[in-house]
Design a protein around this motif. Structure first.
Motif, PDB file in Angstrom:
ATOM      1  N   LEU A  70      -1.818  -1.573   1.111  1.00  0.00           N
ATOM      2  CA  LEU A  70      -0.828  -1.176   0.113  1.00  0.00           C
ATOM      3  C   LEU A  70       0.416  -0.749   0.893  1.00  0.00           C
ATOM      4  O   LEU A  70       0.397   0.268   1.587  1.00  0.00           O
ATOM      5  CB  LEU A  70      -1.380  -0.024  -0.731  1.00  0.00           C
ATOM      6  CG  LEU A  70      -0.644   0.376  -2.003  1.00  0.00           C
ATOM      7  CD1 LEU A  70      -0.494  -0.803  -2.958  1.00  0.00           C
ATOM      8  CD2 LEU A  70      -1.357   1.518  -2.710  1.00  0.00           C
TER       9      LEU A  70
ATOM     10  N   LYS B 248       2.669   5.021  -3.246  1.00  0.00           N
ATOM     11  CA  LYS B 248       1.393   4.597  -2.650  1.00  0.00           C
ATOM     12  C   LYS B 248       0.352   5.720  -2.705  1.00  0.00           C
ATOM     13  O   LYS B 248      -0.777   5.516  -3.126  1.00  0.00           O
ATOM     14  CB  LYS B 248       1.609   4.146  -1.199  1.00  0.00           C
ATOM     15  CG  LYS B 248       2.675   3.082  -1.015  1.00  0.00           C
ATOM     16  CD  LYS B 248       2.787   2.600   0.412  1.00  0.00           C
ATOM     17  CE  LYS B 248       3.195   3.657   1.426  1.00  0.00           C
ATOM     18  NZ  LYS B 248       4.575   4.170   1.250  1.00  0.00           N
ATOM     19  N   THR B 249       0.752   6.907  -2.242  1.00  0.00           N
ATOM     20  CA  THR B 249      -0.201   8.030  -2.206  1.00  0.00           C
ATOM     21  C   THR B 249      -0.596   8.456  -3.615  1.00  0.00           C
ATOM     22  O   THR B 249      -1.759   8.776  -3.868  1.00  0.00           O
ATOM     23  CB  THR B 249       0.392   9.211  -1.411  1.00  0.00           C
ATOM     24  OG1 THR B 249       0.645   8.765  -0.073  1.00  0.00           O
ATOM     25  CG2 THR B 249      -0.554  10.395  -1.355  1.00  0.00           C
TER      26      THR B 249
ATOM     27  N   THR C 205      -0.877   6.531  -6.176  1.00  0.00           N
ATOM     28  CA  THR C 205      -1.875   5.542  -6.606  1.00  0.00           C
ATOM     29  C   THR C 205      -3.253   5.914  -6.059  1.00  0.00           C
ATOM     30  O   THR C 205      -4.254   5.912  -6.791  1.00  0.00           O
ATOM     31  CB  THR C 205      -1.475   4.129  -6.117  1.00  0.00           C
ATOM     32  OG1 THR C 205      -0.173   3.825  -6.616  1.00  0.00           O
ATOM     33  CG2 THR C 205      -2.450   3.069  -6.586  1.00  0.00           C
TER      34      THR C 205
ATOM     35  N   ASP D 218      -5.122   6.799   3.767  1.00  0.00           N
ATOM     36  CA  ASP D 218      -3.689   7.030   3.533  1.00  0.00           C
ATOM     37  C   ASP D 218      -2.978   7.209   4.867  1.00  0.00           C
ATOM     38  O   ASP D 218      -3.019   8.280   5.465  1.00  0.00           O
ATOM     39  CB  ASP D 218      -3.513   8.283   2.652  1.00  0.00           C
ATOM     40  CG  ASP D 218      -2.048   8.463   2.220  1.00  0.00           C
ATOM     41  OD1 ASP D 218      -1.212   7.617   2.602  1.00  0.00           O
ATOM     42  OD2 ASP D 218      -1.751   9.437   1.512  1.00  0.00           O
TER      43      ASP D 218
ATOM     44  N   ILE E  14      -3.295   2.370   3.093  1.00  0.00           N
ATOM     45  CA  ILE E  14      -1.900   2.645   2.739  1.00  0.00           C
ATOM     46  C   ILE E  14      -1.100   2.735   4.032  1.00  0.00           C
ATOM     47  O   ILE E  14      -1.482   3.454   4.958  1.00  0.00           O
ATOM     48  CB  ILE E  14      -1.817   3.979   1.961  1.00  0.00           C
ATOM     49  CG1 ILE E  14      -2.539   3.832   0.628  1.00  0.00           C
ATOM     50  CG2 ILE E  14      -0.371   4.396   1.758  1.00  0.00           C
ATOM     51  CD1 ILE E  14      -2.671   5.113  -0.149  1.00  0.00           C
TER      52      ILE E  14
ATOM     53  N   MET F  47       4.552  -2.554  -2.638  1.00  0.00           N
ATOM     54  CA  MET F  47       4.921  -1.604  -3.695  1.00  0.00           C
ATOM     55  C   MET F  47       6.379  -1.187  -3.557  1.00  0.00           C
ATOM     56  O   MET F  47       6.859  -0.926  -2.451  1.00  0.00           O
ATOM     57  CB  MET F  47       4.007  -0.378  -3.594  1.00  0.00           C
ATOM     58  CG  MET F  47       3.870   0.361  -4.887  1.00  0.00           C
ATOM     59  SD  MET F  47       2.421   1.405  -4.876  1.00  0.00           S
ATOM     60  CE  MET F  47       2.556   2.049  -6.544  1.00  0.00           C
TER      61      MET F  47
ATOM     62  N   ILE G 230       3.896  -2.600  -8.236  1.00  0.00           N
ATOM     63  CA  ILE G 230       3.479  -3.602  -7.248  1.00  0.00           C
ATOM     64  C   ILE G 230       4.291  -4.857  -7.537  1.00  0.00           C
ATOM     65  O   ILE G 230       4.192  -5.435  -8.618  1.00  0.00           O
ATOM     66  CB  ILE G 230       1.967  -3.849  -7.328  1.00  0.00           C
ATOM     67  CG1 ILE G 230       1.234  -2.615  -6.792  1.00  0.00           C
ATOM     68  CG2 ILE G 230       1.581  -5.084  -6.531  1.00  0.00           C
ATOM     69  CD1 ILE G 230      -0.270  -2.679  -6.845  1.00  0.00           C
TER      70      ILE G 230
END
Length: 323
Positions: A43, A51-52, A54, A182, A214, A231, A236
Motif C-alpha cells: 500500500l 495508509k495508516t 486504512t 506499517d 505500508i 493511495m 486507492i
C-alpha cells in the motif's frame, strides 16, 4: 469459513473520517480491495494519503472519538469485523490479524522483558501455560534471528533493528492469517532494512501469511509483494499485480511516482517531480482529488469523481481518461 477461492480480506467502500474542532478530516474515502490467502500487497502513497488509517480500520483500532467509520465493510474470511462484539474483536486481533507498528522504539513496553511480551500473546490467544509460552517465545526469538539467551533482556538493551525483530516475533507468535506491517523499516538504516525485509519475506512464505505492507518505497514493494495499491488523498487510485502496475502504469499520479525515482540506466540531469502538494484532507478539491497537480487534467476532472475502472483483469484505475 468461506470457500478456498474467496479472498481472505475484502474491503468494500470503506470511508473513515476524523471529526475535529477544525473540521472533518476525510482520511479514507470509499476504498475497496481484496487480498487473497498467502498473497502480499504493498500500500503505497505519500505521507497523509490515509495508509495508516486504512490499516487501523482493518484492525478495528480507529480511535473513537475523533475517528468514525462512516460506511463500508471489512470482511475477513467472509465475516464483517465491524459487526464483532468486544470478545470477538479480542480473539480476532493477534490470532487472525496482527500488526507491526511504525516505530519499534514505542511499540514495546520498556518495563517488561522481551520474552514476557512475546509469551503474553501466546498465553492470551493459544491458552498456553506459563512455561510453554516462554518456550514458544524462545523459539520465536530464534526464528527472527535473535539468540534465545536474550529472552530476559529489556527493550533498551536491543538496537533498533533488533527491536523491530522482536516486534515481528510478537506479531507472528500466534501464526496470524493476516499481517499488516506499517512502514516496518522506517527507523532503520539501509542494510538493516534489507535484512528485516528479507526476514519478513521468508516468514510470510513459511507460514503462508497474507500481508499488507505500508510503505513510501516502490522498490521495497517489488522485493516482497505480489500486488500493489497506490493511495492518494484517501483513495486507492490504481491497483493490480506488480507487472500490471509497474509495466502498464496508467494513473497520472502513479506515473509521477515512477518518474521521481532515480534510474541508474538513464543519463539525466534532473528527476521529474510531481508538482504541488497533497491536498488538505479537511478541504479536498471537487471532482478528482489529483486534478490540481495532474498534467492531463480536463475541465471534466474538476466536476466529477472518477469511478474505479477495470482496464484489464485485476488492474483497476480511478481516472476519467480510462472510463
Amino acid at each position: 469459513m468461506n470457500d478456498k477461492n474467496s479472498p481472505l480480506l475484502s474491503v468494500k467502500n470503506l470511508t473513515i473520517h476524523y471529526i475535529t474542532d477544525d473540521g472533518i478530516v476525510k482520511a479514507v474515502n470509499d476504498i475497496s480491495f481484496d487480498l487473497e490467502k498467502g498473497k502480499s500487497m504493498g500500500l503505497v502513497g505519500e505521507t497523509g494519503a490515509g495508509k495508516t488509517t486504512t490499516a487501523l480500520g482493518i484492525m478495528d483500532l480507529i480511535p473513537d472519538p475523533p475517528g468514525k467509520i462512516i460506511s463500508g465493510e471489512i470482511l475477513v474470511n467472509g465475516k464483517d469485523i465491524l459487526k464483532f462484539n468486544k470478545n470477538e474483536i479480542k480473539k480476532y486481533r493477534g490470532k487472525v490479524s496482527s500488526m507491526i507498528f511504525q516505530d519499534p522504539m514505542t511499540a514495546l513496553n520498556p518495563i517488561l522483558t522481551v520474552g514476557e511480551q512475546i509469551a503474553e500473546v501466546c498465553r492470551l490467544h493459544d491458552k498456553l501455560s506459563r512455561a510453554d509460552s516462554y518456550k514458544k517465545a524462545a523459539e520465536m526469538l530464534e526464528m527472527v534471528e535473535i539468540p534465545s539467551e536474550r529472552i530476559n533482556e529489556y527493550p533498551h538493551q536491543f538496537s533498533g533493528g533488533m527491536k523491530q525483530r522482536v516486534v515481528i516475533a510478537i506479531a507472528l507468535a500466534c501464526n496470524p492469517q493476516l499481517l499488516i506491517a506499517d512502514e516496518p523499516t522506517t527507523a532503520l538504516d539501509v542494510t538493516i532494512q534489507a535484512q528485516v525485509l528479507a526476514l519478513m519475506g521468508d516468514l510470510i512464505k513459511k507460514y503462508e501469511t497474507s500481508m499488507i505492507l505500508i510503505t513510501h518505497d516502490l522498490g521495497v514493494v517489488t522485493e516482497i509483494c505480489d500486488k500493489v495499491a497506490i493511495m492518494y488523498a484517501g483513495q486507492i487510485v490504481e491497483t493490480g499485480d506488480l507487472e500490471a502496475v509497474y509495466e502498464h502504469t496508467k494513473h497520472p499520479y502513479t506515473k509521477g511516482l515512477f518518474g521521481s525515482i532515480p534510474d541508474l540506466s538513464v543519463k539525466t540531469r534532473r528527476l521529474n517531480p510531481i508538482y504541488g502538494l497533497m491536498p488538505d484532507p479537511t478541504n479536498l478539491p471537487n471532482g478528482c482529488a489529483f486534478h490540481p497537480r495532474c498534467p492531463n487534467k480536463t475541465p471534466e476532472c474538476e466536476k466529477r469523481t472518477p469511478a474505479n475502472t477495470e482496464i484489464e483483469p485485476g488492474h483497476f484505475v480511478r481516472c476519467l481518461l480510462y472510463e
